[in-house]
Write a protein that holds these residues in place. Structure first.
Motif, PDB file in Angstrom:
ATOM      1  N   LEU A  16       0.873  -1.120   0.023  1.00 55.58           N
ATOM      2  CA  LEU A  16      -0.087   0.031  -0.009  1.00 55.58           C
ATOM      3  C   LEU A  16       0.965   1.187   0.012  1.00 55.58           C
ATOM      4  CD1 LEU A  16      -2.861  -1.038   2.536  1.00 55.58           C
ATOM      5  CD2 LEU A  16      -2.713  -1.154   0.095  1.00 55.58           C
ATOM      6  N   ARG A  17       0.431   2.354  -0.797  1.00 56.06           N
ATOM      7  CA  ARG A  17       1.520   3.313  -0.699  1.00 56.06           C
ATOM      8  C   ARG A  17       0.567   4.792  -0.845  1.00 56.06           C
ATOM      9  NH1 ARG A  17       3.099   1.727  -6.995  1.00 56.06           N
ATOM     10  NH2 ARG A  17       1.868   3.450  -7.801  1.00 56.06           N
ATOM     11  N   ILE A  18       1.580   5.813  -0.873  1.00 59.20           N
ATOM     12  CA  ILE A  18       0.799   7.166  -0.976  1.00 59.20           C
ATOM     13  C   ILE A  18       1.906   7.715  -1.978  1.00 59.20           C
ATOM     14  CG2 ILE A  18       0.246   9.246   0.053  1.00 59.20           C
ATOM     15  CD1 ILE A  18       0.481   7.774   2.859  1.00 59.20           C
ATOM     16  N   ASP A  19       1.277   8.548  -3.048  1.00 59.25           N
ATOM     17  CA  ASP A  19       2.123   9.114  -3.913  1.00 59.25           C
ATOM     18  C   ASP A  19       2.356  10.615  -3.324  1.00 59.25           C
ATOM     19  OD1 ASP A  19       1.979   6.867  -5.759  1.00 59.25           O
ATOM     20  OD2 ASP A  19       0.371   7.720  -7.015  1.00 59.25           O
ATOM     21  N   VAL A  20       3.733  10.839  -3.253  1.00 59.95           N
ATOM     22  CA  VAL A  20       4.077  11.959  -2.636  1.00 59.95           C
ATOM     23  C   VAL A  20       4.187  13.001  -3.635  1.00 59.95           C
ATOM     24  CG1 VAL A  20       5.442  13.105  -1.038  1.00 59.95           C
ATOM     25  CG2 VAL A  20       5.315  10.704  -0.870  1.00 59.95           C
ATOM     26  N   VAL A  21       5.277  12.885  -4.493  1.00 59.02           N
ATOM     27  CA  VAL A  21       5.375  14.093  -5.510  1.00 59.02           C
ATOM     28  C   VAL A  21       4.775  13.516  -6.659  1.00 59.02           C
ATOM     29  CG1 VAL A  21       7.060  15.483  -6.501  1.00 59.02           C
ATOM     30  CG2 VAL A  21       7.555  14.217  -4.528  1.00 59.02           C
ATOM     31  N   THR A  22       4.109  14.275  -7.483  1.00 63.01           N
ATOM     32  CA  THR A  22       3.454  13.593  -8.842  1.00 63.01           C
ATOM     33  C   THR A  22       3.691  14.902  -9.725  1.00 63.01           C
ATOM     34  OG1 THR A  22       1.555  14.549  -8.481  1.00 63.01           O
ATOM     35  CG2 THR A  22       2.078  12.021  -8.190  1.00 63.01           C
ATOM     36  N   ASP A  23       4.499  14.610 -11.036  1.00 66.26           N
ATOM     37  CA  ASP A  23       4.710  15.622 -12.039  1.00 66.26           C
ATOM     38  C   ASP A  23       3.698  15.175 -13.225  1.00 66.26           C
ATOM     39  OD1 ASP A  23       5.577  13.517 -13.146  1.00 66.26           O
ATOM     40  OD2 ASP A  23       7.746  14.538 -13.557  1.00 66.26           O
TER      41      ASP A  23
ATOM     42  N   GLU B 291      -7.358   2.928   2.727  1.00 66.92           N
ATOM     43  CA  GLU B 291      -8.404   4.030   2.233  1.00 66.92           C
ATOM     44  C   GLU B 291      -7.224   5.124   1.535  1.00 66.92           C
ATOM     45  OE1 GLU B 291     -11.652   7.364   3.041  1.00 66.92           O
ATOM     46  OE2 GLU B 291     -11.041   5.983   4.593  1.00 66.92           O
ATOM     47  N   LYS B 292      -5.899   5.389   2.018  1.00 64.07           N
ATOM     48  CA  LYS B 292      -5.000   6.274   1.525  1.00 64.07           C
ATOM     49  C   LYS B 292      -4.521   5.468   0.254  1.00 64.07           C
ATOM     50  CE  LYS B 292      -3.527   9.654   4.411  1.00 64.07           C
ATOM     51  NZ  LYS B 292      -4.342   9.254   5.626  1.00 64.07           N
ATOM     52  N   ASP B 293      -4.480   4.430  -0.002  1.00 64.68           N
ATOM     53  CA  ASP B 293      -3.920   3.652  -1.167  1.00 64.68           C
ATOM     54  C   ASP B 293      -5.019   3.595  -2.256  1.00 64.68           C
ATOM     55  OD1 ASP B 293      -1.893   1.667  -2.315  1.00 64.68           O
ATOM     56  OD2 ASP B 293      -3.743   0.984  -2.965  1.00 64.68           O
ATOM     57  N   ALA B 294      -6.262   3.655  -1.674  1.00 65.96           N
ATOM     58  CA  ALA B 294      -7.457   3.726  -2.577  1.00 65.96           C
ATOM     59  C   ALA B 294      -7.597   5.154  -3.129  1.00 65.96           C
ATOM     60  CB  ALA B 294      -8.659   3.127  -2.140  1.00 65.96           C
ATOM     61  N   GLU B 295      -7.140   6.079  -2.378  1.00 71.83           N
ATOM     62  CA  GLU B 295      -7.379   7.547  -2.821  1.00 71.83           C
ATOM     63  C   GLU B 295      -6.615   8.035  -3.860  1.00 71.83           C
ATOM     64  OE1 GLU B 295      -6.105  10.634   0.470  1.00 71.83           O
ATOM     65  OE2 GLU B 295      -7.984   9.641   1.086  1.00 71.83           O
ATOM     66  N   ARG B 296      -5.588   7.146  -4.185  1.00 70.21           N
ATOM     67  CA  ARG B 296      -4.489   7.607  -5.436  1.00 70.21           C
ATOM     68  C   ARG B 296      -4.882   6.841  -6.664  1.00 70.21           C
ATOM     69  NH1 ARG B 296      -1.223   4.082  -6.829  1.00 70.21           N
ATOM     70  NH2 ARG B 296      -1.357   2.264  -5.325  1.00 70.21           N
ATOM     71  N   ARG B 297      -5.794   5.732  -6.710  1.00 72.36           N
ATOM     72  CA  ARG B 297      -6.148   5.028  -7.606  1.00 72.36           C
ATOM     73  C   ARG B 297      -7.138   6.164  -8.649  1.00 72.36           C
ATOM     74  NH1 ARG B 297      -5.061  -0.375  -7.219  1.00 72.36           N
ATOM     75  NH2 ARG B 297      -3.935  -0.541  -5.371  1.00 72.36           N
ATOM     76  N   ASP B 298      -7.242   5.835 -10.072  1.00 70.22           N
ATOM     77  CA  ASP B 298      -7.889   6.785 -10.957  1.00 70.22           C
ATOM     78  C   ASP B 298      -9.378   6.666 -10.704  1.00 70.22           C
ATOM     79  OD1 ASP B 298      -8.098   4.208 -12.009  1.00 70.22           O
ATOM     80  OD2 ASP B 298      -7.000   4.779 -14.142  1.00 70.22           O
ATOM     81  N   LEU B 299     -10.151   5.722 -10.934  1.00 69.08           N
ATOM     82  CA  LEU B 299     -11.453   5.736 -11.172  1.00 69.08           C
ATOM     83  C   LEU B 299     -12.108   4.992  -9.937  1.00 69.08           C
ATOM     84  CD1 LEU B 299     -11.597   4.796 -14.924  1.00 69.08           C
ATOM     85  CD2 LEU B 299     -11.948   7.001 -14.003  1.00 69.08           C
ATOM     86  N   THR B 300     -13.454   5.330  -9.387  1.00 61.53           N
ATOM     87  CA  THR B 300     -13.847   4.752  -8.574  1.00 61.53           C
ATOM     88  C   THR B 300     -13.990   3.104  -8.767  1.00 61.53           C
ATOM     89  OG1 THR B 300     -16.061   5.057  -9.386  1.00 61.53           O
ATOM     90  CG2 THR B 300     -15.366   6.746  -7.874  1.00 61.53           C
ATOM     91  N   VAL B 301     -14.296   2.792 -10.015  1.00 61.13           N
ATOM     92  CA  VAL B 301     -14.629   1.302 -10.211  1.00 61.13           C
ATOM     93  C   VAL B 301     -13.232   0.700 -10.093  1.00 61.13           C
ATOM     94  CG1 VAL B 301     -16.688   1.488 -11.717  1.00 61.13           C
ATOM     95  CG2 VAL B 301     -14.548   1.763 -12.642  1.00 61.13           C
ATOM     96  N   ASN B 302     -12.192   1.223 -10.280  1.00 52.19           N
ATOM     97  CA  ASN B 302     -10.919   0.601 -10.123  1.00 52.19           C
ATOM     98  C   ASN B 302     -10.051   0.568  -8.593  1.00 52.19           C
ATOM     99  OD1 ASN B 302     -10.900  -0.130 -12.807  1.00 52.19           O
ATOM    100  ND2 ASN B 302      -9.870   1.628 -13.552  1.00 52.19           N
TER     101      ASN B 302
ATOM    102  N   PHE C  42     -14.090   2.111  -0.792  1.00 52.62           N
ATOM    103  CA  PHE C  42     -14.023   3.878  -0.070  1.00 52.62           C
ATOM    104  C   PHE C  42     -14.744   4.571  -0.839  1.00 52.62           C
ATOM    105  CE2 PHE C  42     -10.545   1.121   1.399  1.00 52.62           C
ATOM    106  CZ  PHE C  42     -10.707   1.098   2.754  1.00 52.62           C
ATOM    107  N   PHE C  43     -14.852   4.501  -2.011  1.00 49.43           N
ATOM    108  CA  PHE C  43     -15.324   5.513  -2.844  1.00 49.43           C
ATOM    109  C   PHE C  43     -16.663   5.171  -3.518  1.00 49.43           C
ATOM    110  CE2 PHE C  43     -11.003   6.243  -2.129  1.00 49.43           C
ATOM    111  CZ  PHE C  43     -11.024   7.819  -1.357  1.00 49.43           C
ATOM    112  N   ASN C  44     -17.333   4.338  -3.076  1.00 46.93           N
ATOM    113  CA  ASN C  44     -18.707   3.862  -4.024  1.00 46.93           C
ATOM    114  C   ASN C  44     -18.504   3.557  -5.221  1.00 46.93           C
ATOM    115  OD1 ASN C  44     -21.130   4.309  -2.200  1.00 46.93           O
ATOM    116  ND2 ASN C  44     -21.155   6.389  -2.418  1.00 46.93           N
TER     117      ASN C  44
END
Length: 405
Positions: free
Chosen positions: A97-104, A117-128, A141-143
């Motif tokens: 599980l990870r958090i993306d810190v810097v993104t360019d 939940e923090k890992d789910a937060e950085r994924r692109d679409l709710t279905v994914n 976590f995101f319906n």
């Protein structure tokens, strides 16, 4: 809470997965199925490949697997926190599980976490963005499950933030829309707005990554609607498409071609007016040589190489194949027939075997034609006769024809 017990889910529990699960359980590390595989399972499909996520760090996984004598496959994933283990002839990709810190907008720096939940937060679409425990328990976590049931494609959290983390997500949005949405035009206005405002970011994404997504969009549902959107939202110019794409032709061809299993390039070429459009696409996306040649072939021949009126509609195509000196002309002609929506002719040409010319120089020598030059001329004349006969004349008929010549 939702618990999944479908046959597709049960089928995942191979000896390999059972062993992996046991190792993680012994160490009290949490292990769940993540992302696209969860989406597929909830849609009643068997996932192509399965990504696992865990609270264990890469170092902890390495230590655990190595001491259990499990073979690790060295891949480049480790700096993103991915370990690949091989058990019972099966590879398991497991990511911390990870958090993306810097993104360019392309590359993320990673920090590990134990917060799902923090890992789910950085994924692109709710279905994914869902996880599935090995007991079938859904963590959503995101319906995402609601969205999947309602066939809604939404970004996790704020669309703008998700897009700016990786601009390719604009195309991933389109791809999953084509895969999941019921009907065209069912977008949230704020999502389209975010896409439009960030379209320019696609200019910085590598052509290869764009082409992978674009090809999937071209073979998915709602392709006509989605390509129109690419023009409306100002995306087209950043992904190698012509500014004045021929949307009417695209509309016509995509209607014809739906069930004929076209190659992505065949679908896309209907957007092109001139061969420079193919060259420019190649400059931006680095398409394969075969794809480029197919595009050029279709642009060149789609107008003038058409079926014949009368009892032999296939003849022009067959003659083209017979006259061609290239190996894969046959498959290009098949793509041309798909482009033209000629389903029946396509089936016929797929069953047609290219006939071989029955006369050889040796046959002519036996008949007393001696000089190489004469043999060459005679063979060419006989070839023409054979072609006129629709490739039906056999050796006897052709040689008796020679006497007349």
């Amino acid at each position: 809470a939702m618990k999944l017990q479908s046959p597709q889910f049960q089928a995942l529990f191979t000896p390999g997965l059972r062993s992996v699960a046991e190792l993680f359980e012994k160490k009290n590390y949490e292990l769940r199925i993540a992302g696209g595989a969860v989406r597929d399972l909830l849609s009643g499909m068997t996932p192509q490949d399965i990504d696992f996520a865990t609270t264990a760090t890469p170092a902890e996984m390495k230590e655990m697997f190595t001491s259990a004598g499990v073979r690790l496959i060295n891949n480049k994933g480790e700096k993103h926190g991915t370990i690949t283990a091989r058990l019972h002839e099966q590879n398991f990709e497991i990511t911390t599980l990870r958090i993306d810190v810097v993104t360019d907008g392309r590359h993320a720096e990673v920090e590990f976490t134990t917060d799902w939940e923090k890992d789910a937060e950085r994924r692109d679409l709710t279905v994914n963005s869902m996880f599935l425990g090995l007991d079938g328990m859904l963590y959503d976590f995101f319906n995402g499950y609601e969205d999947l049931k309602n066939k809604k494609i939404r970004f996790v959290g704020k669309a703008t933030e998700r897009i700016q983390e990786d601009y390719l997500r604009i195309l991933r949005y389109f791809r999953f829309y084509g895969r999941i949405a019921e009907k065209p035009g069912d977008h949230e206005p704020s999502t389209l707005q975010a896409i439009k405002e960030n379209a320019k970011g696609l200019a910085g994404i590598s052509g290869e990554r764009i082409w992978v997504e674009l090809k999937k969009i071209l073979l998915g549902n709602h392709v006509n609607h989605l390509v129109r959107l690419m023009y409306e939202l100002d995306i087209a110019q950043y992904i190698g498409l012509p500014l004045d794409g021929s949307l009417e032709e695209f509309d016509r061809v995509t209607k014809n071609i739906q069930n004929l299993c076209p190659k992505p390039m065949t679908v896309l070429t209907s957007l092109f007016k001139v061969k420079d459009d193919v060259t420019n696409l190649d400059l931006r996306l680095k398409i394969s040589k075969e794809e480029k040649n197919l595009g050029l072939f279709l642009v060149k021949h789609r107008q003038e190489l058409t079926k014949a009126v009368g009892p032999e509609p296939l003849r022009p195509y067959q003659d083209f194949i017979m006259d061609s000196r290239e190996a894969n002309t046959n498959s290009k002609i098949c793509e041309l027939l798909k482009y033209q929506g000629e389903e029946h002719l396509l089936r016929e040409i797929q069953q047609w075997t290219v006939p071989s010319f029955p006369v050889s120089g040796h046959d002519l020598r036996k008949m007393g034609v001696s000089s190489g030059k004469e043999i060459g001329t005679a063979l060419q004349q006989l070839r023409d006769e054979w072609k006129k006969s629709g490739y039906h004349m056999d050796k006897e008929e052709l040689l008796s024809c020679l006497k007349k010549l």
